[in-house]
Design a protein around this motif. Structure first.
Motif, PDB file in Angstrom:
ATOM      1  N   PHE A  95      16.394  -4.243  22.185  1.00 51.45           N
ATOM      2  CA  PHE A  95      16.462  -2.698  21.894  1.00 51.45           C
ATOM      3  C   PHE A  95      15.385  -2.254  21.031  1.00 51.45           C
ATOM      4  N   PHE A  96      14.901  -3.004  20.008  1.00 50.97           N
ATOM      5  CA  PHE A  96      13.636  -2.432  19.205  1.00 50.97           C
ATOM      6  C   PHE A  96      12.461  -3.035  19.735  1.00 50.97           C
ATOM      7  N   ASP A  97      11.470  -2.316  19.479  1.00 51.28           N
ATOM      8  CA  ASP A  97      10.147  -2.868  20.046  1.00 51.28           C
ATOM      9  C   ASP A  97       9.320  -3.157  19.014  1.00 51.28           C
ATOM     10  N   LEU A  98       9.415  -2.612  17.835  1.00 54.31           N
ATOM     11  CA  LEU A  98       8.632  -2.540  16.352  1.00 54.31           C
ATOM     12  C   LEU A  98       9.613  -2.467  15.230  1.00 54.31           C
ATOM     13  N   ILE A  99       9.410  -3.573  14.512  1.00 54.34           N
ATOM     14  CA  ILE A  99      10.301  -3.595  13.213  1.00 54.34           C
ATOM     15  C   ILE A  99       9.157  -3.641  12.041  1.00 54.34           C
ATOM     16  N   ILE A 100       9.476  -2.452  11.020  1.00 53.66           N
ATOM     17  CA  ILE A 100       8.730  -2.687   9.803  1.00 53.66           C
ATOM     18  C   ILE A 100       9.699  -3.258   8.666  1.00 53.66           C
ATOM     19  N   ILE A 101       9.425  -4.279   8.048  1.00 59.93           N
ATOM     20  CA  ILE A 101      10.200  -4.856   7.098  1.00 59.93           C
ATOM     21  C   ILE A 101       9.357  -4.450   5.577  1.00 59.93           C
ATOM     22  N   ASP A 102       9.967  -3.496   4.847  1.00 57.05           N
ATOM     23  CA  ASP A 102       9.542  -2.969   3.479  1.00 57.05           C
ATOM     24  C   ASP A 102       9.904  -4.086   2.409  1.00 57.05           C
TER      25      ASP A 102
END
Length: 605
Positions: free
Chosen positions: A91-98
Protein backbone atom coordinates in the motif's frame (compact mmCIF):
# COMPACT_ATOMS: atom_id res chain seq x y z
CA UNK A 1 21.06 15.80 11.43
CA UNK A 2 21.52 17.65 14.73
CA UNK A 3 18.39 18.71 16.57
CA UNK A 4 17.06 21.98 15.18
CA UNK A 5 18.67 21.73 11.72
CA UNK A 6 15.51 20.67 9.90
CA UNK A 7 15.14 16.88 9.65
CA UNK A 8 11.36 17.06 9.29
CA UNK A 9 11.62 19.94 6.81
CA UNK A 10 14.10 17.92 4.75
CA UNK A 11 11.81 14.89 4.91
CA UNK A 12 8.90 17.01 3.66
CA UNK A 13 10.97 18.24 0.70
CA UNK A 14 11.89 14.65 -0.22
CA UNK A 15 8.31 13.43 0.09
CA UNK A 16 6.79 16.37 -1.77
CA UNK A 17 9.06 16.05 -4.79
CA UNK A 18 8.63 12.29 -5.10
CA UNK A 19 4.86 12.61 -4.52
CA UNK A 20 4.37 15.41 -7.10
CA UNK A 21 6.45 13.47 -9.64
CA UNK A 22 4.28 10.39 -9.08
CA UNK A 23 7.29 8.30 -8.08
CA UNK A 24 5.83 7.71 -4.61
CA UNK A 25 2.05 7.76 -4.39
CA UNK A 26 1.29 6.84 -0.79
CA UNK A 27 3.46 7.88 2.11
CA UNK A 28 3.48 6.97 5.81
CA UNK A 29 5.13 9.14 8.48
CA UNK A 30 5.71 7.07 11.64
CA UNK A 31 6.46 8.42 15.12
CA UNK A 32 6.05 7.26 18.71
CA UNK A 33 4.79 10.42 20.43
CA UNK A 34 1.67 12.48 19.87
CA UNK A 35 3.69 15.70 20.12
CA UNK A 36 5.78 14.67 17.10
CA UNK A 37 2.71 13.89 14.98
CA UNK A 38 0.86 17.08 15.93
CA UNK A 39 3.93 19.25 15.41
CA UNK A 40 4.61 17.72 11.99
CA UNK A 41 1.01 18.05 10.80
CA UNK A 42 0.76 21.72 11.82
CA UNK A 43 4.28 22.56 10.69
CA UNK A 44 6.26 21.31 7.70
CA UNK A 45 3.57 18.90 6.39
CA UNK A 46 0.73 21.45 6.40
CA UNK A 47 1.14 21.91 2.63
CA UNK A 48 -0.37 18.45 2.00
CA UNK A 49 -3.73 19.87 3.20
CA UNK A 50 -6.65 17.53 2.43
CA UNK A 51 -4.39 14.85 0.97
CA UNK A 52 -3.12 14.09 4.49
CA UNK A 53 -4.70 12.31 7.46
CA UNK A 54 -3.71 11.22 10.96
CA UNK A 55 -4.56 7.61 11.85
CA UNK A 56 -6.51 7.72 15.12
CA UNK A 57 -8.21 5.08 17.25
CA UNK A 58 -6.92 2.44 14.80
CA UNK A 59 -9.54 3.57 12.26
CA UNK A 60 -8.20 3.23 8.71
CA UNK A 61 -9.44 5.28 5.71
CA UNK A 62 -7.60 4.30 2.53
CA UNK A 63 -8.66 7.33 0.49
CA UNK A 64 -5.72 9.55 1.53
CA UNK A 65 -2.21 9.78 0.10
CA UNK A 66 -0.13 10.96 3.08
CA UNK A 67 -0.63 9.27 6.45
CA UNK A 68 0.75 10.30 9.83
CA UNK A 69 0.57 7.65 12.53
CA UNK A 70 1.83 6.56 15.90
CA UNK A 71 3.23 3.06 16.20
CA UNK A 72 0.79 2.73 19.09
CA UNK A 73 -2.09 3.70 16.78
CA UNK A 74 -1.26 0.96 14.29
CA UNK A 75 -0.43 -1.93 16.59
CA UNK A 76 -1.28 -3.51 19.91
CA UNK A 77 -0.91 -6.65 21.97
CA UNK A 78 -4.22 -7.95 20.64
CA UNK A 79 -4.00 -9.20 17.05
CA UNK A 80 -7.32 -7.50 16.28
CA UNK A 81 -5.75 -4.17 17.30
CA UNK A 82 -3.02 -4.40 14.64
CA UNK A 83 -4.52 -1.78 12.35
CA UNK A 84 -1.49 -1.79 10.06
CA UNK A 85 -2.59 -5.18 8.73
CA UNK A 86 -5.66 -3.52 7.22
CA UNK A 87 -3.20 -2.07 4.67
CA UNK A 88 -1.77 -4.44 2.08
CA UNK A 89 2.04 -4.82 2.24
CA UNK A 90 2.44 -2.80 -0.98
CA UNK A 91 0.00 0.00 0.00
CA UNK A 92 2.78 2.47 0.92
CA UNK A 93 5.64 3.41 -1.42
CA UNK A 94 7.58 5.46 1.14
CA UNK A 95 7.82 5.34 4.94
CA UNK A 96 9.52 8.03 7.02
CA UNK A 97 10.50 6.84 10.51
CA UNK A 98 10.95 9.80 12.85
CA UNK A 99 13.35 9.48 15.82
CA UNK A 100 14.45 6.15 14.35
CA UNK A 101 16.87 5.51 17.24
CA UNK A 102 13.80 4.65 19.33
CA UNK A 103 10.64 2.67 18.84
CA UNK A 104 11.34 0.07 16.18
CA UNK A 105 15.13 0.47 16.39
CA UNK A 106 15.49 -2.86 18.15
CA UNK A 107 15.19 -5.90 15.91
CA UNK A 108 12.97 -7.73 18.41
CA UNK A 109 10.71 -4.73 19.03
CA UNK A 110 7.00 -5.37 18.53
CA UNK A 111 6.91 -2.18 16.47
CA UNK A 112 9.51 -3.53 14.01
CA UNK A 113 6.73 -5.77 12.73
CA UNK A 114 5.11 -2.71 11.12
CA UNK A 115 8.23 -2.00 9.07
CA UNK A 116 8.53 -5.67 8.11
CA UNK A 117 4.93 -5.67 6.94
CA UNK A 118 5.65 -2.77 4.56
CA UNK A 119 9.04 -4.04 3.46
CA UNK A 120 8.38 -3.23 -0.21
CA UNK A 121 8.34 0.51 0.53
CA UNK A 122 11.41 2.75 0.73
CA UNK A 123 12.25 3.36 4.40
CA UNK A 124 13.94 6.61 5.47
CA UNK A 125 15.02 7.03 9.10
CA UNK A 126 15.41 10.45 10.75
CA UNK A 127 17.40 11.01 13.95
CA UNK A 128 19.73 13.45 15.63
CA UNK A 129 21.21 10.61 17.68
CA UNK A 130 21.75 7.38 15.73
CA UNK A 131 22.01 4.48 18.13
CA UNK A 132 24.66 1.78 18.03
CA UNK A 133 24.68 -0.58 21.02
CA UNK A 134 25.19 -4.28 21.60
CA UNK A 135 21.54 -4.94 20.77
CA UNK A 136 20.41 -1.99 18.62
CA UNK A 137 21.92 -0.75 15.37
CA UNK A 138 20.44 1.91 13.11
CA UNK A 139 23.16 1.19 10.56
CA UNK A 140 22.25 -2.48 10.42
CA UNK A 141 18.69 -1.68 9.41
CA UNK A 142 19.05 1.54 7.37
CA UNK A 143 22.62 1.22 6.13
CA UNK A 144 25.17 4.01 6.43
CA UNK A 145 23.71 7.53 6.78
CA UNK A 146 22.86 9.19 3.47
CA UNK A 147 23.49 12.61 4.99
CA UNK A 148 24.83 13.85 8.32
CA UNK A 149 25.00 17.33 9.85
CA UNK A 150 26.44 17.72 13.34
CA UNK A 151 25.72 20.06 16.22
CA UNK A 152 29.16 21.62 15.86
CA UNK A 153 28.58 22.26 12.13
CA UNK A 154 25.22 23.80 12.91
CA UNK A 155 26.71 26.18 15.48
CA UNK A 156 29.62 27.13 13.20
CA UNK A 157 27.23 27.81 10.30
CA UNK A 158 24.97 29.96 12.46
CA UNK A 159 21.93 27.67 12.28
CA UNK A 160 22.19 26.53 15.90
CA UNK A 161 22.69 28.46 19.10
CA UNK A 162 26.02 28.19 20.94
CA UNK A 163 25.88 27.54 24.67
CA UNK A 164 27.54 28.31 27.95
CA UNK A 165 27.54 26.06 31.02
CA UNK A 166 27.11 27.06 34.65
CA UNK A 167 28.00 24.16 36.92
CA UNK A 168 26.73 24.33 40.48
CA UNK A 169 28.23 21.94 43.03
CA UNK A 170 26.24 21.30 46.21
CA UNK A 171 27.90 20.08 49.39
CA UNK A 172 25.71 16.96 49.67
CA UNK A 173 26.58 16.08 46.06
CA UNK A 174 30.34 16.50 46.32
CA UNK A 175 30.78 15.22 49.89
CA UNK A 176 27.85 12.84 50.10
CA UNK A 177 25.38 12.78 52.99
CA UNK A 178 25.33 10.42 55.93
CA UNK A 179 22.39 10.59 58.34
CA UNK A 180 23.06 11.33 62.01
CA UNK A 181 22.55 8.48 64.46
CA UNK A 182 18.86 7.59 64.72
CA UNK A 183 17.94 10.19 62.06
CA UNK A 184 14.37 9.57 60.94
CA UNK A 185 12.61 10.33 57.68
CA UNK A 186 9.45 12.45 57.43
CA UNK A 187 7.34 9.41 58.34
CA UNK A 188 9.36 8.79 61.53
CA UNK A 189 11.27 5.76 60.21
CA UNK A 190 14.98 5.33 60.95
CA UNK A 191 17.05 6.09 57.82
CA UNK A 192 19.52 3.42 56.76
CA UNK A 193 23.01 4.42 57.90
CA UNK A 194 25.19 4.78 54.82
CA UNK A 195 26.64 7.52 52.63
CA UNK A 196 24.14 8.79 50.07
CA UNK A 197 25.26 10.58 46.93
CA UNK A 198 24.08 12.13 43.67
CA UNK A 199 22.87 8.77 42.31
CA UNK A 200 20.49 8.39 45.26
CA UNK A 201 18.99 11.86 45.34
CA UNK A 202 15.40 12.04 44.09
CA UNK A 203 15.57 8.41 43.01
CA UNK A 204 15.57 6.62 46.36
CA UNK A 205 16.27 9.49 48.77
CA UNK A 206 14.61 12.91 48.66
CA UNK A 207 16.19 15.81 50.57
CA UNK A 208 13.76 18.72 50.69
CA UNK A 209 16.51 21.28 51.21
CA UNK A 210 18.37 20.06 48.12
CA UNK A 211 15.30 20.57 45.94
CA UNK A 212 14.81 24.02 47.47
CA UNK A 213 18.46 24.95 46.85
CA UNK A 214 18.28 23.97 43.15
CA UNK A 215 15.08 26.02 42.78
CA UNK A 216 16.74 28.95 44.57
CA UNK A 217 19.84 28.93 42.31
CA UNK A 218 17.74 28.63 39.14
CA UNK A 219 15.64 31.58 40.32
CA UNK A 220 18.74 33.63 41.16
CA UNK A 221 20.08 33.02 37.67
CA UNK A 222 16.83 34.10 36.03
CA UNK A 223 16.57 37.19 38.23
CA UNK A 224 20.09 38.13 37.15
CA UNK A 225 19.26 37.71 33.45
CA UNK A 226 15.59 37.57 32.46
CA UNK A 227 12.84 36.06 34.62
CA UNK A 228 10.79 35.35 31.50
CA UNK A 229 13.45 33.29 29.74
CA UNK A 230 11.84 30.01 28.67
CA UNK A 231 13.39 27.34 30.90
CA UNK A 232 13.20 23.53 30.98
CA UNK A 233 14.20 21.73 34.19
CA UNK A 234 14.99 18.04 33.60
CA UNK A 235 14.26 16.00 36.72
CA UNK A 236 14.79 12.38 37.76
CA UNK A 237 11.13 11.36 37.53
CA UNK A 238 7.55 12.63 37.75
CA UNK A 239 7.62 12.89 41.53
CA UNK A 240 10.80 15.00 41.33
CA UNK A 241 9.27 17.20 38.59
CA UNK A 242 6.19 17.78 40.74
CA UNK A 243 8.25 18.75 43.78
CA UNK A 244 10.53 20.97 41.68
CA UNK A 245 7.49 22.79 40.29
CA UNK A 246 6.35 23.55 43.85
CA UNK A 247 9.84 24.69 44.87
CA UNK A 248 10.16 27.01 41.84
CA UNK A 249 6.66 28.39 42.52
CA UNK A 250 7.63 29.16 46.12
CA UNK A 251 10.80 30.98 44.99
CA UNK A 252 8.80 33.00 42.43
CA UNK A 253 5.59 33.56 44.36
CA UNK A 254 5.21 37.12 43.02
CA UNK A 255 5.08 35.98 39.37
CA UNK A 256 3.00 32.89 40.19
CA UNK A 257 0.42 35.16 41.81
CA UNK A 258 0.20 37.09 38.52
CA UNK A 259 -0.21 33.87 36.53
CA UNK A 260 -0.03 30.38 38.01
CA UNK A 261 1.19 29.09 34.65
CA UNK A 262 4.54 30.83 35.20
CA UNK A 263 5.85 27.36 36.13
CA UNK A 264 4.15 24.15 34.97
CA UNK A 265 4.82 20.46 35.44
CA UNK A 266 4.83 18.96 31.93
CA UNK A 267 4.99 15.18 32.37
CA UNK A 268 3.15 12.18 30.97
CA UNK A 269 0.71 11.91 33.88
CA UNK A 270 -0.17 15.60 34.04
CA UNK A 271 -2.98 16.38 31.61
CA UNK A 272 -3.01 20.13 32.23
CA UNK A 273 0.75 20.33 31.79
CA UNK A 274 0.63 18.36 28.53
CA UNK A 275 -2.05 20.74 27.24
CA UNK A 276 0.31 23.64 27.95
CA UNK A 277 3.20 22.11 25.97
CA UNK A 278 2.15 23.87 22.75
CA UNK A 279 1.99 27.21 24.57
CA UNK A 280 5.43 26.63 26.07
CA UNK A 281 7.07 26.11 22.68
CA UNK A 282 5.10 28.89 20.96
CA UNK A 283 7.33 32.02 20.87
CA UNK A 284 4.23 34.23 20.83
CA UNK A 285 2.94 32.84 24.14
CA UNK A 286 4.43 34.22 27.36
CA UNK A 287 3.25 31.37 29.61
CA UNK A 288 4.33 28.85 30.72
CA UNK A 289 7.82 30.28 31.33
CA UNK A 290 9.36 27.40 33.28
CA UNK A 291 8.60 23.72 32.61
CA UNK A 292 9.60 20.94 34.98
CA UNK A 293 9.75 17.55 33.27
CA UNK A 294 11.55 14.23 33.23
CA UNK A 295 11.30 12.39 29.90
CA UNK A 296 8.34 13.88 28.02
CA UNK A 297 10.28 16.91 26.70
CA UNK A 298 13.59 15.23 25.87
CA UNK A 299 12.76 14.64 22.21
CA UNK A 300 10.92 16.37 19.40
CA UNK A 301 9.93 19.48 21.35
CA UNK A 302 10.65 22.42 19.06
CA UNK A 303 11.28 25.01 21.79
CA UNK A 304 12.67 27.80 19.61
CA UNK A 305 12.97 30.34 22.41
CA UNK A 306 14.20 28.07 25.23
CA UNK A 307 17.14 29.97 26.73
CA UNK A 308 17.86 27.88 29.83
CA UNK A 309 18.28 24.11 30.22
CA UNK A 310 18.55 22.90 33.83
CA UNK A 311 20.05 19.45 34.43
CA UNK A 312 19.06 17.92 37.77
CA UNK A 313 18.90 14.32 36.63
CA UNK A 314 21.63 11.67 36.47
CA UNK A 315 21.77 11.41 32.69
CA UNK A 316 24.16 8.67 31.56
CA UNK A 317 22.88 7.99 28.06
CA UNK A 318 24.71 9.97 25.36
CA UNK A 319 21.60 9.70 23.19
CA UNK A 320 19.41 11.22 25.89
CA UNK A 321 22.00 13.92 26.66
CA UNK A 322 22.26 15.03 23.03
CA UNK A 323 18.48 15.12 22.72
CA UNK A 324 18.17 17.26 25.87
CA UNK A 325 20.85 19.71 24.73
CA UNK A 326 18.94 19.91 21.45
CA UNK A 327 16.01 21.54 23.27
CA UNK A 328 18.12 24.70 23.56
CA UNK A 329 19.91 24.83 20.21
CA UNK A 330 17.17 26.55 18.17
CA UNK A 331 17.85 30.13 17.13
CA UNK A 332 15.08 32.72 16.96
CA UNK A 333 16.50 36.16 16.21
CA UNK A 334 13.10 37.85 16.31
CA UNK A 335 12.74 36.97 19.99
CA UNK A 336 16.40 37.52 20.86
CA UNK A 337 17.30 33.82 21.19
CA UNK A 338 20.90 33.63 19.96
CA UNK A 339 22.49 31.36 22.57
CA UNK A 340 21.43 29.37 25.62
CA UNK A 341 22.68 28.51 29.08
CA UNK A 342 22.94 25.08 30.70
CA UNK A 343 22.66 25.03 34.50
CA UNK A 344 24.20 21.71 35.54
CA UNK A 345 23.65 20.41 39.07
CA UNK A 346 24.78 16.81 38.43
CA UNK A 347 28.03 17.11 36.40
CA UNK A 348 26.12 15.80 33.39
CA UNK A 349 28.04 18.17 31.09
CA UNK A 350 31.09 15.94 31.53
CA UNK A 351 29.55 14.18 28.52
CA UNK A 352 30.60 17.12 26.32
CA UNK A 353 34.14 15.76 26.68
CA UNK A 354 33.11 12.33 25.38
CA UNK A 355 34.37 11.83 21.83
CA UNK A 356 30.96 10.39 20.96
CA UNK A 357 29.20 13.69 21.67
CA UNK A 358 29.62 15.30 18.26
CA UNK A 359 30.54 12.29 16.17
CA UNK A 360 28.79 9.35 14.60
CA UNK A 361 28.52 6.32 16.91
CA UNK A 362 30.70 3.36 16.07
CA UNK A 363 28.79 0.25 15.04
CA UNK A 364 29.34 -2.41 17.69
CA UNK A 365 26.36 -4.76 17.37
CA UNK A 366 27.55 -8.32 16.87
CA UNK A 367 27.37 -9.22 13.19
CA UNK A 368 25.74 -12.38 11.91
CA UNK A 369 27.61 -14.59 9.47
CA UNK A 370 26.08 -12.96 6.41
CA UNK A 371 26.66 -9.36 7.58
CA UNK A 372 29.55 -7.14 6.54
CA UNK A 373 30.59 -4.50 9.05
CA UNK A 374 32.59 -2.62 6.44
CA UNK A 375 35.23 -0.29 7.85
CA UNK A 376 34.44 -0.65 11.55
CA UNK A 377 37.75 -1.30 13.31
CA UNK A 378 37.98 -3.81 16.13
CA UNK A 379 40.35 -1.65 18.14
CA UNK A 380 37.91 1.26 18.30
CA UNK A 381 36.46 1.72 21.74
CA UNK A 382 32.89 0.51 21.99
CA UNK A 383 30.41 3.30 22.47
CA UNK A 384 27.45 1.98 24.40
CA UNK A 385 24.43 4.05 25.37
CA UNK A 386 23.57 3.28 28.96
CA UNK A 387 19.80 3.40 29.17
CA UNK A 388 18.37 5.03 32.30
CA UNK A 389 17.86 2.45 35.04
CA UNK A 390 14.43 3.85 35.66
CA UNK A 391 12.00 6.34 34.31
CA UNK A 392 9.28 8.46 35.86
CA UNK A 393 9.71 6.87 39.31
CA UNK A 394 9.05 3.37 38.02
CA UNK A 395 11.38 0.39 38.20
CA UNK A 396 12.29 -1.71 35.15
CA UNK A 397 10.08 -4.79 34.73
CA UNK A 398 10.62 -6.23 31.24
CA UNK A 399 8.63 -3.81 29.10
CA UNK A 400 7.19 -5.05 25.84
CA UNK A 401 8.35 -1.87 24.08
CA UNK A 402 10.72 0.92 25.09
CA UNK A 403 7.80 3.36 25.35
CA UNK A 404 4.28 3.05 26.66
CA UNK A 405 1.22 2.72 24.48
CA UNK A 406 -0.49 5.89 25.68
CA UNK A 407 0.78 7.93 22.73
CA UNK A 408 3.12 10.09 24.79
CA UNK A 409 6.19 7.90 24.79
CA UNK A 410 6.04 7.82 28.60
CA UNK A 411 6.60 4.57 30.46
CA UNK A 412 3.38 3.21 31.92
CA UNK A 413 2.48 1.28 35.07
CA UNK A 414 1.67 -1.95 33.25
CA UNK A 415 5.37 -2.52 32.49
CA UNK A 416 6.83 -1.02 35.66
CA UNK A 417 6.36 -1.12 39.42
CA UNK A 418 6.39 1.88 41.73
CA UNK A 419 9.70 2.59 43.45
CA UNK A 420 9.74 3.42 47.15
CA UNK A 421 11.52 6.59 48.27
CA UNK A 422 12.73 7.95 51.58
CA UNK A 423 11.84 11.62 52.23
CA UNK A 424 13.96 13.64 54.66
CA UNK A 425 14.36 17.25 55.75
CA UNK A 426 16.45 19.21 58.22
CA UNK A 427 19.60 18.66 56.13
CA UNK A 428 22.18 21.43 55.69
CA UNK A 429 22.52 22.01 51.93
CA UNK A 430 24.80 24.70 50.56
CA UNK A 431 26.64 25.62 47.35
CA UNK A 432 30.29 24.58 47.42
CA UNK A 433 31.26 25.93 44.01
CA UNK A 434 29.61 27.62 41.03
CA UNK A 435 31.64 27.74 37.84
CA UNK A 436 30.77 29.32 34.50
CA UNK A 437 32.17 27.65 31.39
CA UNK A 438 32.22 28.67 27.74
CA UNK A 439 33.13 26.54 24.72
CA UNK A 440 35.14 27.48 21.65
CA UNK A 441 34.38 26.70 17.99
CA UNK A 442 35.75 23.18 18.42
CA UNK A 443 33.55 22.45 21.40
CA UNK A 444 36.48 22.64 23.84
CA UNK A 445 35.97 24.47 27.14
CA UNK A 446 37.59 27.90 27.28
CA UNK A 447 40.05 27.67 30.16
CA UNK A 448 40.93 31.39 30.28
CA UNK A 449 38.42 34.13 31.05
CA UNK A 450 35.88 35.03 28.39
CA UNK A 451 37.50 38.45 28.01
CA UNK A 452 40.98 36.99 27.51
CA UNK A 453 39.60 34.45 25.03
CA UNK A 454 37.91 37.24 23.06
CA UNK A 455 41.01 39.43 23.16
CA UNK A 456 43.12 36.61 21.72
CA UNK A 457 40.69 36.05 18.82
CA UNK A 458 40.46 39.76 17.98
CA UNK A 459 44.22 40.37 18.16
CA UNK A 460 44.74 37.46 15.78
CA UNK A 461 42.46 39.30 13.35
CA UNK A 462 43.49 42.90 14.08
CA UNK A 463 46.90 43.36 15.68
CA UNK A 464 46.33 47.01 16.60
CA UNK A 465 43.42 49.31 17.33
CA UNK A 466 44.12 51.17 14.07
CA UNK A 467 43.84 47.90 12.14
CA UNK A 468 40.42 47.29 13.63
CA UNK A 469 39.23 50.90 13.14
CA UNK A 470 40.35 50.83 9.51
CA UNK A 471 38.33 47.67 8.83
CA UNK A 472 35.32 48.98 10.76
CA UNK A 473 35.21 52.35 9.02
CA UNK A 474 35.74 50.88 5.55
CA UNK A 475 33.02 48.24 5.90
CA UNK A 476 29.81 48.95 3.99
CA UNK A 477 27.92 46.88 6.56
CA UNK A 478 29.11 46.51 10.14
CA UNK A 479 27.02 43.34 10.41
CA UNK A 480 29.52 41.60 8.10
CA UNK A 481 32.37 42.25 10.56
CA UNK A 482 30.23 41.08 13.47
CA UNK A 483 29.37 37.85 11.61
CA UNK A 484 33.04 37.32 10.75
CA UNK A 485 34.08 37.68 14.40
CA UNK A 486 31.29 35.36 15.56
CA UNK A 487 32.52 32.76 13.07
CA UNK A 488 35.98 33.11 14.59
CA UNK A 489 34.50 32.22 17.99
CA UNK A 490 33.60 35.56 19.62
CA UNK A 491 30.58 34.87 21.86
CA UNK A 492 28.90 38.24 21.39
CA UNK A 493 25.82 37.78 23.59
CA UNK A 494 27.79 36.15 26.39
CA UNK A 495 30.40 38.91 26.19
CA UNK A 496 27.70 41.57 26.47
CA UNK A 497 26.32 39.81 29.54
CA UNK A 498 29.81 39.73 31.06
CA UNK A 499 30.76 43.36 30.25
CA UNK A 500 27.71 45.54 29.62
CA UNK A 501 24.49 44.78 27.74
CA UNK A 502 24.10 48.45 26.87
CA UNK A 503 27.16 48.64 24.60
CA UNK A 504 27.41 47.30 21.07
CA UNK A 505 30.10 45.02 19.68
CA UNK A 506 32.26 47.93 18.51
CA UNK A 507 32.70 49.20 22.06
CA UNK A 508 33.06 45.68 23.43
CA UNK A 509 35.95 45.01 21.06
CA UNK A 510 37.66 48.32 21.70
CA UNK A 511 37.31 47.82 25.44
CA UNK A 512 38.22 44.13 25.73
CA UNK A 513 41.01 43.98 23.13
CA UNK A 514 42.45 47.50 23.24
CA UNK A 515 41.50 48.79 26.75
CA UNK A 516 39.42 51.67 25.41
CA UNK A 517 36.65 53.12 27.64
CA UNK A 518 33.30 51.94 26.21
CA UNK A 519 30.34 54.17 25.45
CA UNK A 520 26.81 52.81 25.70
CA UNK A 521 24.60 52.84 22.63
CA UNK A 522 22.46 55.57 24.19
CA UNK A 523 25.54 57.73 24.85
CA UNK A 524 26.59 57.41 21.21
CA UNK A 525 23.05 58.18 20.04
CA UNK A 526 22.88 61.28 22.29
CA UNK A 527 26.20 62.53 20.89
CA UNK A 528 24.76 62.34 17.36
CA UNK A 529 21.62 64.19 18.43
CA UNK A 530 23.70 66.99 19.98
CA UNK A 531 25.55 67.54 16.68
CA UNK A 532 22.20 68.24 14.99
CA UNK A 533 23.45 66.91 11.66
CA UNK A 534 19.89 65.90 10.61
CA UNK A 535 19.13 69.46 9.41
CA UNK A 536 20.47 68.69 5.92
CA UNK A 537 17.50 66.36 5.32
CA UNK A 538 13.83 67.10 4.78
CA UNK A 539 11.35 66.92 7.66
CA UNK A 540 10.10 63.38 6.89
CA UNK A 541 13.61 61.99 6.35
CA UNK A 542 14.74 63.58 9.63
CA UNK A 543 11.96 61.77 11.49
CA UNK A 544 13.03 58.46 9.96
CA UNK A 545 16.71 59.01 10.86
CA UNK A 546 15.74 59.99 14.40
CA UNK A 547 13.70 56.80 14.74
CA UNK A 548 16.64 54.77 13.38
CA UNK A 549 18.86 56.37 15.98
CA UNK A 550 16.44 55.28 18.70
CA UNK A 551 16.44 51.74 17.26
CA UNK A 552 20.23 51.71 17.39
CA UNK A 553 20.16 52.81 21.03
CA UNK A 554 17.76 49.98 21.89
CA UNK A 555 19.01 47.14 19.71
CA UNK A 556 22.38 47.89 18.06
CA UNK A 557 23.95 48.64 14.72
CA UNK A 558 22.85 45.51 12.83
CA UNK A 559 19.18 46.42 13.25
CA UNK A 560 19.40 49.69 11.31
CA UNK A 561 21.50 48.21 8.50
CA UNK A 562 18.63 46.06 7.26
CA UNK A 563 15.67 47.52 5.38
CA UNK A 564 13.50 45.03 7.28
CA UNK A 565 13.50 47.50 10.16
CA UNK A 566 11.35 49.81 8.04
CA UNK A 567 8.46 47.35 8.35
CA UNK A 568 8.45 47.67 12.15
CA UNK A 569 6.94 50.22 14.48
CA UNK A 570 7.28 53.25 14.48
CA UNK A 571 8.35 53.26 10.83
CA UNK A 572 5.01 51.87 9.71
CA UNK A 573 3.55 55.25 10.76
CA UNK A 574 5.62 56.93 8.03
CA UNK A 575 4.51 54.64 5.20
CA UNK A 576 5.68 51.45 3.53
CA UNK A 577 9.42 50.66 3.24
CA UNK A 578 9.32 51.74 -0.41
CA UNK A 579 7.64 55.04 0.51
CA UNK A 580 10.18 55.68 3.28
CA UNK A 581 13.12 55.07 0.94
CA UNK A 582 11.61 57.53 -1.55
CA UNK A 583 11.85 60.25 1.12
CA UNK A 584 15.61 60.11 0.50
CA UNK A 585 15.28 60.11 -3.29
CA UNK A 586 16.59 56.67 -4.28
CA UNK A 587 17.60 53.45 -2.57
CA UNK A 588 21.28 54.38 -3.00
CA UNK A 589 20.61 57.75 -1.36
CA UNK A 590 18.89 55.98 1.55
CA UNK A 591 21.90 53.73 2.14
CA UNK A 592 24.20 56.76 1.87
CA UNK A 593 22.18 58.31 4.70
CA UNK A 594 22.55 55.12 6.77
CA UNK A 595 26.30 55.13 6.11
CA UNK A 596 26.54 58.75 7.23
CA UNK A 597 24.50 57.96 10.34
CA UNK A 598 26.98 55.22 11.21
CA UNK A 599 29.91 57.58 10.62
CA UNK A 600 28.29 60.02 13.02
CA UNK A 601 27.75 57.30 15.61
CA UNK A 602 31.40 56.25 15.59
CA UNK A 603 32.90 59.69 14.90
CA UNK A 604 34.48 59.92 18.36
CA UNK A 605 36.39 56.73 17.62
Amino acid sequence: MATGTGKTYTAFQIIYRLWKAGVKKRILFLADRNALIDQTKRGDFRHFKDKMTVVKNRIVDKSYEVYLALYQGLSGTDEAANAYKQFSPDFFDLIIIDECHRGSASEDSAWREILKHFNKATHVGLTATPKETETISNSEYFGDPIYTYSLRQGIDDGFLAPYRVVRVGLNVDHEGWRPDKDKTDKDGNIIEDRIYNRKDYDRTLVIDERTDMVAKKVTEFLKGTDRFSKTIIFCVDIDHAERMRSAIAKQNSDLVRENYKYVMQITGDNDEGKRELDNFINPEERYPVIATTSKLMTTGVDAQTCKVIVLDSNIQSMTEFKQIIGRGTRINEEFGKLYFTILDFRNVTDLFADRAFDGDPVRIKTATEDEDLGDVKEEEEAIVDVEPIDNEGLEWQEPETPYGEDGTGEFIDRDYVKREKVYVNGVDVSVLISREMYFDNNGKPITVSLKDHTKEIIKNQFATLNDFLGKWNDADRKAAIIKELEEQGVLVSALQDAVNKEVDLFDLICHVAYDQPPLTRKERANNVTKRNYFTKYGEEARQVLSALLDKYADEGITTIESTEVLSLHPFDDYGSPVEIIRMFGTKDKYFEAIKELENQLYQSA
